[in-house]
Design an enzyme around this catalytic site. Structure first.
Site, PDB file in Angstrom:
ATOM      1  N   ARG A 142       0.818  -1.220   0.000  1.00 35.63           N
ATOM      2  CA  ARG A 142       0.000   0.000   0.000  1.00 35.63           C
ATOM      3  C   ARG A 142       0.850   1.268   0.000  1.00 35.63           C
ATOM      4  O   ARG A 142       0.336   2.378  -0.045  1.00 35.63           O
ATOM      5  CB  ARG A 142      -0.899   0.036   1.250  1.00 35.63           C
ATOM      6  CG  ARG A 142      -1.847  -1.132   1.362  1.00 35.63           C
ATOM      7  CD  ARG A 142      -2.645  -1.040   2.637  1.00 35.63           C
ATOM      8  NE  ARG A 142      -3.772  -0.148   2.512  1.00 35.63           N
ATOM      9  CZ  ARG A 142      -4.969  -0.519   2.093  1.00 35.63           C
ATOM     10  NH1 ARG A 142      -5.185  -1.768   1.762  1.00 35.63           N
ATOM     11  NH2 ARG A 142      -5.953   0.346   2.008  1.00 35.63           N
ATOM     12  N   TYR A 145       0.602   4.344  -2.432  1.00 31.81           N
ATOM     13  CA  TYR A 145      -0.510   5.284  -2.224  1.00 31.81           C
ATOM     14  C   TYR A 145      -0.337   6.061  -0.920  1.00 31.81           C
ATOM     15  O   TYR A 145      -0.408   7.286  -0.902  1.00 31.81           O
ATOM     16  CB  TYR A 145      -1.815   4.495  -2.221  1.00 31.81           C
ATOM     17  CG  TYR A 145      -3.082   5.332  -2.175  1.00 31.81           C
ATOM     18  CD1 TYR A 145      -3.474   6.107  -3.256  1.00 31.81           C
ATOM     19  CD2 TYR A 145      -3.905   5.316  -1.050  1.00 31.81           C
ATOM     20  CE1 TYR A 145      -4.645   6.858  -3.227  1.00 31.81           C
ATOM     21  CE2 TYR A 145      -5.079   6.058  -1.009  1.00 31.81           C
ATOM     22  CZ  TYR A 145      -5.451   6.823  -2.096  1.00 31.81           C
ATOM     23  OH  TYR A 145      -6.615   7.548  -2.056  1.00 31.81           O
ATOM     24  N   ASN A 190     -17.923  -3.544  -4.985  1.00 32.14           N
ATOM     25  CA  ASN A 190     -17.683  -4.999  -4.993  1.00 32.14           C
ATOM     26  C   ASN A 190     -18.876  -5.742  -4.411  1.00 32.14           C
ATOM     27  O   ASN A 190     -19.358  -6.729  -4.973  1.00 32.14           O
ATOM     28  CB  ASN A 190     -16.472  -5.346  -4.119  1.00 32.14           C
ATOM     29  CG  ASN A 190     -15.192  -5.360  -4.921  1.00 32.14           C
ATOM     30  OD1 ASN A 190     -15.202  -5.104  -6.107  1.00 32.14           O
ATOM     31  ND2 ASN A 190     -14.087  -5.648  -4.244  1.00 32.14           N
ATOM     32  N   PHE A 191     -19.353  -5.263  -3.246  1.00 36.86           N
ATOM     33  CA  PHE A 191     -20.476  -5.935  -2.575  1.00 36.86           C
ATOM     34  C   PHE A 191     -21.725  -5.873  -3.456  1.00 36.86           C
ATOM     35  O   PHE A 191     -22.436  -6.868  -3.622  1.00 36.86           O
ATOM     36  CB  PHE A 191     -20.773  -5.271  -1.218  1.00 36.86           C
ATOM     37  CG  PHE A 191     -19.655  -5.361  -0.201  1.00 36.86           C
ATOM     38  CD1 PHE A 191     -18.643  -6.299  -0.333  1.00 36.86           C
ATOM     39  CD2 PHE A 191     -19.634  -4.517   0.902  1.00 36.86           C
ATOM     40  CE1 PHE A 191     -17.607  -6.383   0.604  1.00 36.86           C
ATOM     41  CE2 PHE A 191     -18.614  -4.589   1.848  1.00 36.86           C
ATOM     42  CZ  PHE A 191     -17.592  -5.518   1.698  1.00 36.86           C
ATOM     43  N   GLY A 205     -10.057 -10.617   5.174  1.00 39.10           N
ATOM     44  CA  GLY A 205      -9.976 -10.637   6.634  1.00 39.10           C
ATOM     45  C   GLY A 205     -11.228 -11.285   7.201  1.00 39.10           C
ATOM     46  O   GLY A 205     -12.046 -11.850   6.461  1.00 39.10           O
ATOM     47  N   ASP A 206     -11.394 -11.178   8.532  1.00 39.93           N
ATOM     48  CA  ASP A 206     -12.541 -11.861   9.161  1.00 39.93           C
ATOM     49  C   ASP A 206     -13.782 -10.978   9.247  1.00 39.93           C
ATOM     50  O   ASP A 206     -14.784 -11.365   9.858  1.00 39.93           O
ATOM     51  CB  ASP A 206     -12.147 -12.383  10.554  1.00 39.93           C
ATOM     52  CG  ASP A 206     -11.805 -11.248  11.516  1.00 39.93           C
ATOM     53  OD1 ASP A 206     -11.954 -10.062  11.128  1.00 39.93           O
ATOM     54  OD2 ASP A 206     -11.379 -11.547  12.649  1.00 39.93           O
ATOM     55  N   ARG A 281     -10.645   2.297  11.366  1.00 37.41           N
ATOM     56  CA  ARG A 281     -10.477   3.612  10.739  1.00 37.41           C
ATOM     57  C   ARG A 281     -11.693   4.468  11.040  1.00 37.41           C
ATOM     58  O   ARG A 281     -12.779   4.232  10.537  1.00 37.41           O
ATOM     59  CB  ARG A 281     -10.308   3.452   9.240  1.00 37.41           C
ATOM     60  CG  ARG A 281      -9.977   4.767   8.574  1.00 37.41           C
ATOM     61  CD  ARG A 281      -9.946   4.639   7.093  1.00 37.41           C
ATOM     62  NE  ARG A 281      -8.768   3.973   6.590  1.00 37.41           N
ATOM     63  CZ  ARG A 281      -8.737   3.314   5.439  1.00 37.41           C
ATOM     64  NH1 ARG A 281      -9.817   3.206   4.715  1.00 37.41           N
ATOM     65  NH2 ARG A 281      -7.619   2.769   5.020  1.00 37.41           N
TER      66      ARG A 281
HETATM   67  P1  NAD Z   1     -11.443   7.634  -9.115  1.00 37.66           P
HETATM   68  O1  NAD Z   1     -10.445   6.591  -9.506  1.00 37.66           O
HETATM   69  O2  NAD Z   1     -12.868   7.354  -9.364  1.00 37.66           O
HETATM   70  O3  NAD Z   1     -11.082   9.021  -9.785  1.00 37.66           O
HETATM   71  C1  NAD Z   1      -9.765   9.424 -10.041  1.00 37.66           C
HETATM   72  C2  NAD Z   1      -9.761  10.186 -11.358  1.00 37.66           C
HETATM   73  O4  NAD Z   1      -8.429  10.654 -11.618  1.00 37.66           O
HETATM   74  C3  NAD Z   1     -10.148   9.306 -12.551  1.00 37.66           C
HETATM   75  O5  NAD Z   1     -11.065   9.966 -13.382  1.00 37.66           O
HETATM   76  C4  NAD Z   1      -8.826   9.066 -13.275  1.00 37.66           C
HETATM   77  O6  NAD Z   1      -8.985   8.856 -14.674  1.00 37.66           O
HETATM   78  C5  NAD Z   1      -8.066  10.338 -12.948  1.00 37.66           C
HETATM   79  N1  NAD Z   1      -6.618  10.156 -12.965  1.00 37.66           N
HETATM   80  C6  NAD Z   1      -5.906   9.271 -12.232  1.00 37.66           C
HETATM   81  N2  NAD Z   1      -4.594   9.403 -12.500  1.00 37.66           N
HETATM   82  C7  NAD Z   1      -4.482  10.409 -13.402  1.00 37.66           C
HETATM   83  C8  NAD Z   1      -3.387  11.017 -14.054  1.00 37.66           C
HETATM   84  N3  NAD Z   1      -2.121  10.606 -13.843  1.00 37.66           N
HETATM   85  N4  NAD Z   1      -3.627  12.032 -14.926  1.00 37.66           N
HETATM   86  C9  NAD Z   1      -4.895  12.449 -15.150  1.00 37.66           C
HETATM   87  N5  NAD Z   1      -5.988  11.898 -14.576  1.00 37.66           N
HETATM   88  C10 NAD Z   1      -5.770  10.881 -13.707  1.00 37.66           C
HETATM   89  O7  NAD Z   1     -11.177   7.922  -7.565  1.00 37.66           O
HETATM   90  P2  NAD Z   1     -12.046   8.792  -6.535  1.00 37.66           P
HETATM   91  O8  NAD Z   1     -12.604   7.859  -5.547  1.00 37.66           O
HETATM   92  O9  NAD Z   1     -12.947   9.705  -7.255  1.00 37.66           O
HETATM   93  O10 NAD Z   1     -10.894   9.597  -5.814  1.00 37.66           O
HETATM   94  C11 NAD Z   1     -10.616  10.954  -6.137  1.00 37.66           C
HETATM   95  C12 NAD Z   1      -9.501  11.458  -5.232  1.00 37.66           C
HETATM   96  O11 NAD Z   1      -9.917  11.397  -3.876  1.00 37.66           O
HETATM   97  C13 NAD Z   1      -8.213  10.649  -5.340  1.00 37.66           C
HETATM   98  O12 NAD Z   1      -7.119  11.533  -5.291  1.00 37.66           O
HETATM   99  C14 NAD Z   1      -8.238   9.787  -4.103  1.00 37.66           C
HETATM  100  O13 NAD Z   1      -6.947   9.471  -3.669  1.00 37.66           O
HETATM  101  C15 NAD Z   1      -8.968  10.669  -3.116  1.00 37.66           C
HETATM  102  N6  NAD Z   1      -9.653   9.884  -2.082  1.00 37.66           N
HETATM  103  C16 NAD Z   1     -10.785   9.186  -2.377  1.00 37.66           C
HETATM  104  C17 NAD Z   1     -11.400   8.434  -1.395  1.00 37.66           C
HETATM  105  C18 NAD Z   1     -12.664   7.661  -1.673  1.00 37.66           C
HETATM  106  O14 NAD Z   1     -13.147   6.973  -0.773  1.00 37.66           O
HETATM  107  N7  NAD Z   1     -13.253   7.758  -2.847  1.00 37.66           N
HETATM  108  C19 NAD Z   1     -10.860   8.376  -0.099  1.00 37.66           C
HETATM  109  C20 NAD Z   1      -9.693   9.077   0.151  1.00 37.66           C
HETATM  110  C21 NAD Z   1      -9.098   9.844  -0.840  1.00 37.66           C
END
Ligand code: NAD
Length: 322
Positions: A142, A145, A190-191, A205-206, A281
């Site tokens: 992980r 990220y 997924n669910f 996990g459990d 979390r």
């Molecule tokens: P998502 O994968 O649905 O959206 C990410 C978007 O970014 C996609 O449209 C993808 O095509 C674009 N992208 C990724 N890499 C790119 C790149 N190199 N250049 C241009 N475009 C790119 O994810 P999300 O759930 O909408 O998450 C959005 C943001 O929020 C992310 O930065 C993620 O880390 C953050 N985040 C999301 C969650 C969550 O639960 N959804 C939780 C914590 C943080």
């Protein structure tokens, strides 16, 4: 005034772009469609205030006139992607964020960076205030990220120090809702996908690990409030309703069974825990309440029902999800 949303064709991006356009803003989405889709932005295409630039944020970004704010969301966020493309994720976190902050420097724009609860790693405390510094494994599946997003925060600090860029940092906790990609590997889709197809839902996990799930519209309202506030340190944006993952799976499978008229919810299949997957979390969201006047509004029951409805409408044939 123009607002750039990187990652605007993704799940949260869709909801944020909708919110901004509904407020009459002019929005430019920069997205490579890596994990997002054209479908997620199709409904905005006819809006004269909307434009999509197909680009990868790892490359220097195109200039945008009258640029006032940048929401930087571009980055894959599913654990499946951490395994599939760790180097590209690290590049996106570092090079992508640096390119965003360079554009902000030139245009004197304010930037909101999408950070994550993952920067806390596998926490040793039960409730996570912003002051908690985390328990992150820098050398594991992980880490691309978790450490990538920690680098994003460090870049924000550095560009503020050196270039006076105005930054806002949202530490987003698990969000769910319509417009999640069915196959992106995150828990709720997924669910839903498995339950719609009559297959057992898989839990790593459990099932006793806990998460707090916030609905997408709540999350993007938090992002909007933070961007337009004076508060410039990290803020947790999440729900503080903590539930075991197995309870969330049971809730989802019950809703799908009711809506599809299945006799009973599908079974749960337990798989080995993923390495470094946090066991608890839960955010402390006191700060978001105090400085933004924000807290989540949509109940889990309503949010799950709306999400299942959207998946059923979009994927009429459940087999298309698998
Ligand atoms: P998502 O994968 O649905 O959206 C990410 C978007 O970014 C996609 O449209 C993808 O095509 C674009 N992208 C990724 N890499 C790119 C790149 N190199 N250049 C241009 N475009 C790119 O994810 P999300 O759930 O909408 O998450 C959005 C943001 O929020 C992310 O930065 C993620 O880390 C953050 N985040 C999301 C969650 C969550 O639960 N959804 C939780 C914590 C943080």
């Amino acid at each position: 005034m123009t607002i750039v949303v990187t990652g605007g064709a993704g799940f949260l991006g869709h909801h944020l772009v909708k919110l901004l356009l509904d407020k009459g803003k002019s929005v430019v989405v920069m997205d490579s469609l890596w994990t997002g889709s054209q479908e997620n932005i199709a409904e905005f295409a006819s809006n004269p205030n909307f434009r999509h630039i197909l680009c990868d944020v790892r490359e220097p970004l195109p200039d945008v006139e009258d640029l006032e704010q940048i929401y930087h969301l571009a980055c894959p966020a599913s654990p499946d992607d951490f395994e599939r493309a760790p180097i590209e994720i690290l590049e996106t976190c570092f090079l992508g964020t640096r390119n965003v902050l360079e554009l902000a420097t030139v245009r004197r724009a304010r930037v909101l960076l999408a950070s994550t609860s993952e920067i806390y790693g596998d926490p040793e405390v039960s409730v996570l205030p912003e002051s908690y510094r985390g328990n992150v494994n820098s050398f594991g599946p992980r880490s691309c990220y978790d450490e990538g997003k920690r680098t994003l925060e460090a870049l924000a600090f550095s560009y503020r120090l050196k270039n006076n860029v105005e930054t806002r940092i949202a530490r987003i906790f698990n969000a769910y809702g319509p417009y999640m990609a069915a196959k992106d590997g995150r828990a709720v889709p997924n669910f839903i996908g498995a339950a719609m197809d009559g297959q057992p839902v898989k839990i790593y996990g459990d099932g006793s690990a806990t998460r707090c799930f916030q609905y997408a519209t709540d999350c993007v309202e938090g992002l909007y409030a933070l961007m337009n506030s004076d508060y410039d340190k990290p803020v947790n944006i999440g729900s503080d309703l903590e539930m075991a993952v197995s309870d969330i799976a049971n809730k989802v499978t019950r809703v799908v069974a009711e809506k599809l008229g299945q006799k009973a919810p599908v079974a749960v299949q337990y798989l080995p825990k993923r390495v470094d997957d946090p066991t608890r979390r839960k955010p402390d969201i006191t700060l978001a309440g105090e400085v933004l006047g924000w807290s989540p509004k949509v109940s889990l029951d309503d949010g799950i029902a709306q999400t299942v409805d959207w998946f059923l409408e979009k994927h009429g044939n459940p087999k298309s999800l698998m």
